[in-house]
Write a protein that holds these residues in place. Structure first.
Motif, mmCIF file in Angstrom:
data_model
loop_
_atom_site.group_PDB
_atom_site.id
_atom_site.type_symbol
_atom_site.label_atom_id
_atom_site.label_comp_id
_atom_site.label_asym_id
_atom_site.label_seq_id
_atom_site.Cartn_x
_atom_site.Cartn_y
_atom_site.Cartn_z
ATOM 1 N N HIS A 1 0.831 -1.183 0.000
ATOM 2 C CA HIS A 1 0.000 0.000 0.000
ATOM 3 C C HIS A 1 0.876 1.247 0.000
ATOM 4 O O HIS A 1 1.864 1.329 0.721
ATOM 5 N N PRO B 1 -2.705 -6.595 5.166
ATOM 6 C CA PRO B 1 -4.097 -6.144 5.066
ATOM 7 C C PRO B 1 -4.842 -6.273 6.383
ATOM 8 O O PRO B 1 -4.695 -7.267 7.097
ATOM 9 N N ILE C 1 -8.794 -4.990 8.302
ATOM 10 C CA ILE C 1 -10.099 -4.326 8.238
ATOM 11 C C ILE C 1 -10.466 -3.850 9.637
ATOM 12 O O ILE C 1 -10.503 -4.649 10.576
ATOM 13 N N ARG D 1 -11.502 -4.458 -1.608
ATOM 14 C CA ARG D 1 -10.552 -5.529 -1.915
ATOM 15 C C ARG D 1 -9.272 -4.962 -2.526
ATOM 16 O O ARG D 1 -8.172 -5.464 -2.261
ATOM 17 N N LEU E 1 -7.059 -3.880 0.311
ATOM 18 C CA LEU E 1 -6.529 -5.017 1.064
ATOM 19 C C LEU E 1 -5.500 -5.796 0.251
ATOM 20 O O LEU E 1 -4.484 -6.250 0.796
ATOM 21 N N GLU E 2 -5.739 -5.960 -1.048
ATOM 22 C CA GLU E 2 -4.787 -6.697 -1.871
ATOM 23 C C GLU E 2 -3.453 -5.971 -2.000
ATOM 24 O O GLU E 2 -2.429 -6.599 -2.275
ATOM 25 N N LEU F 1 -4.606 -0.879 5.127
ATOM 26 C CA LEU F 1 -5.555 -0.954 6.234
ATOM 27 C C LEU F 1 -6.814 -0.215 5.816
ATOM 28 O O LEU F 1 -6.770 0.976 5.468
ATOM 29 N N LEU F 2 -7.937 -0.908 5.848
ATOM 30 C CA LEU F 2 -9.220 -0.359 5.433
ATOM 31 C C LEU F 2 -10.129 -0.208 6.642
ATOM 32 O O LEU F 2 -10.290 -1.147 7.423
ATOM 33 N N SER G 1 -10.982 -11.924 1.558
ATOM 34 C CA SER G 1 -9.584 -11.492 1.582
ATOM 35 C C SER G 1 -8.735 -12.234 2.600
ATOM 36 O O SER G 1 -7.511 -12.300 2.470
ATOM 37 N N ALA H 1 -8.236 -11.082 5.469
ATOM 38 C CA ALA H 1 -7.670 -10.049 6.339
ATOM 39 C C ALA H 1 -8.326 -10.101 7.716
ATOM 40 O O ALA H 1 -9.526 -10.378 7.828
#
Length: 241
Positions: free
Chosen positions: A2, A39, A41, A111, A114-115, A119-120, A148, A150
């Motif tokens: 990221h 990744p 969430i 996604r 995360l891929e 950090l989402l 994912s 995650a």
């Protein structure tokens, strides 16, 4: 991996870190549950527009967050400037009311973060609480965790509804507390023929998630959709015709 946060993000985070130490004393617990890389969430409650900025200040990694599309479709030069600014803050536009196609867009957007190892953060209720209670979550967080792999980390935030009451723009002095919980156990559950989790599996995981958020935030949980606010005076291109 990221990409690093934009300068706008880093500036906003620095300003908010100062505010959390002075204007709005902020207590944070459970941050050790957030992995330092890979990744992740984050899913939590939503009491005020400033919640996102408190996440910027307290999460020790860059945060990408799903935000309502209306932030990005306001007309005129000011609207375009604000859309540009929100993107630099790591806010990603999603259509909250567009049916199955919009839901697929949310999953594709999340996604992608995360891929890339990001950090989402998202608010499963889909909007701010109108009365301080926690409402039924939408299945996006659970679906992203299923597809994912995650870790899905719940969080509860309190005090921001006093810092920025609905309809206000400034930040009023008031203590804030943010509690991050351990990752939620996301079981494989039942799958459809295409390998995607069944609706029942997503509902079960989402309900579990919302109960954990309620424990962390101290809110009363209401197993009903959050009431929608009245439509704004302006209309987005997707609402034309």
């Amino acid at each position: 991996m990221h990409r690093p946060p934009h300068l706008c993000y880093r500036t906003a985070r620095a300003a908010m870190r100062l505010i959390t130490r002075t204007h709005c004393r902020t207590t944070v617990t459970g941050v050790e549950h957030i992995p330092v890389s890979g990744p992740v969430i984050l899913a939590g409650n939503h009491l005020a527009a400033c919640d996102t900025y408190f996440l910027y200040a307290t999460v020790p990694r860059g945060v990408a967050i799903l935000g309502k599309e209306e932030y990005f479709t306001r007309p005129g030069a000011r609207g375009r400037l604000m859309a540009h600014y929100y993107r630099r803050l790591g806010i990603l536009p999603v259509d909250r009311y567009g049916g199955p196609a919009a839901a697929r867009g949310v999953l594709d957007t999340g996604r992608g973060v995360l891929e890339s190892g990001g950090l989402l953060a998202l608010y499963p209720e889909g909007t701010r609480s109108p009365d301080g209670r926690l409402y039924r979550g939408r299945p996006g967080a659970a679906a992203l965790a299923f597809i994912s792999g995650a870790p899905l980390i719940p969080f509860g935030i309190t005090g921001t509804e006093r810092v920025q009451p609905i309809g206000s723009t400034g930040l009023r002095p008031h203590p804030v507390r943010i509690r991050f919980g351990p990752p939620l156990a996301v079981e494989a559950g039942e799958r459809r023929a295409d390998g995607f989790p069944t609706t029942a599996a997503l509902r079960e995981t989402t309900l579990h998630l919302m109960h954990r958020i309620a424990e962390l935030s101290g809110q009363e949980f209401v197993d009903l959709p959050a009431p929608r606010k009245a439509s704004p005076a302006w209309r987005s291109p997707h609402e034309q015709g």
